[in-house]
Design a protein around this motif. Structure first.
Motif, short mmCIF file in Angstrom:
data_model
loop_
_atom_site.label_atom_id
_atom_site.label_comp_id
_atom_site.label_asym_id
_atom_site.label_seq_id
_atom_site.Cartn_x
_atom_site.Cartn_y
_atom_site.Cartn_z
N VAL A 149 0.85 -1.19 0.00
CA VAL A 149 0.00 0.00 0.00
C VAL A 149 0.88 1.24 0.00
N ASN A 150 0.49 2.24 -0.77
CA ASN A 150 1.23 3.49 -0.85
C ASN A 150 0.86 4.36 0.35
N LYS A 151 1.65 4.25 1.40
CA LYS A 151 1.34 4.95 2.65
C LYS A 151 1.50 6.47 2.51
N LYS A 152 2.43 6.89 1.67
CA LYS A 152 2.64 8.32 1.47
C LYS A 152 1.39 8.97 0.88
N ILE A 153 0.83 8.35 -0.15
CA ILE A 153 -0.39 8.89 -0.75
C ILE A 153 -1.55 8.81 0.23
#
Length: 292
Positions: A108-112
């Motif tokens: 999962v793209n945690k930054k986004i």
């Protein structure tokens, strides 16, 4: 790039053995069969598609064709899908580091995620996502086509205006590392004739950009669909149909069907796309028929 090094919190599959096979070999064989049957007549890649989310045996081929139309160079795929089990305001995100299927793990793209929380009032809501099929069903297809070497941004849509989705697409589409899957089935539980009438009306709205009067009964993922259509309208882009079908193709029961449709985004007007790409397809089709 291997994103798995620092990850630890893993969401286990919740719909394996119901919406898709839990056995990795059987699941891979099923998707390989989709690949053999899939049509990709255009030498064109998109970065946004609308695909169905029923069980793979029902709509998997159509979903594969849609996701296969996506640019294979992207690094992150947004999966924007409706909630079927939980009622909530706004957008729900996953706090998990990875989502698992029998084909492995996707990060999962945690930054986004953090940006969506800050800018779009999204919130972590693992409970809403726990047993939701509309996101997970797309994952094995993504894994097969991208070899797990990609990040995902799962977004579950609750009570939310379509302009929120349009703004998310607008914000992130400029980065060519991003692609978008709008996960939605079409009409539900009508007879086949009525379903086709309803789905044809939906298709016309999607393809002309005139979505006035679009109703939730036309598509469970209506908010995501209209958000993408509005994004297309604002940028003079078009949505091009790949195919439409309904569940009777598999069940042979025309009394109560679910409709499926698949479209991809083209950065220009539809007539321009037809002239640029469809002519070559027709010529190739004619040559192939002569050589048979």
């Amino acid at each position: 790039m291997n994103y798995n090094i620092f990850m630890s919190k893993i969401k286990e599959p919740s719909i394996a053995n119901s919406f898709y096979p839990a056995n990795a070999d059987i699941l891979k064989e099923l998707i390989e069969n989709f690949e053999l049957k899939a049509r990709k007549p255009y030498s064109f890649s998109s970065r946004a598609v609308i695909v169905p989310h029923a069980g793979l045996v029902y709509s998997g081929l159509l979903a594969f064709e849609g996701i296969n139309q996506l640019d294979k160079n992207v690094k992150n795929i947004f999966i924007i899908a409706p909630s079927h089990r939980s009622a909530f305001e706004g957008l729900s995100l996953s706090s998990y580091d990875q989502w698992s299927t029998p084909l492995g793990n996707l990060c999962v793209n945690k930054k986004i995620n953090e940006e969506l929380i800050e800018n779009f009032n999204a919130q972590y809501n693992d409970e809403a996502l726990a047993y939701e099929h509309s996101i997970e069903i797309e994952l094995p297809l993504i894994q097969y086509l991208y070899n797990n070497d990609i990040q995902i941004t799962p977004i579950l849509v609750g009570q939310c205006g379509y302009m929120t989705i349009e703004k998310i697409i607008e914000k992130y589409y400029g980065d060519k590392n991003n692609a978008f899957i709008i996960s939605s089935d079409l009409s539900h539980f009508m007879n086949s004739d009525k379903a086709q009438q309803t789905d044809n009306k939906t298709a016309q709205m999607i393809e002309t950009g005139n979505y006035e009067g679009f109703q939730s009964k036309q598509a469970c993922g209506a908010i995501g669909i209209i958000g993408l259509v509005e994004f297309a309208n604002r940028n003079n882009y078009s949505l091009v149909r790949i195919d439409m079908a309904n569940s009777s193709r598999v069940t042979h029961d025309e009394t109560r069907v679910v409709g499926y449709g698949c479209w991809f985004l083209y950065e220009g007007i539809k007539n321009e796309f037809i002239k640029k790409y469809y002519s070559d397809f027709v010529i190739k089709l004619a040559k192939d028929s002569i050589n048979v």
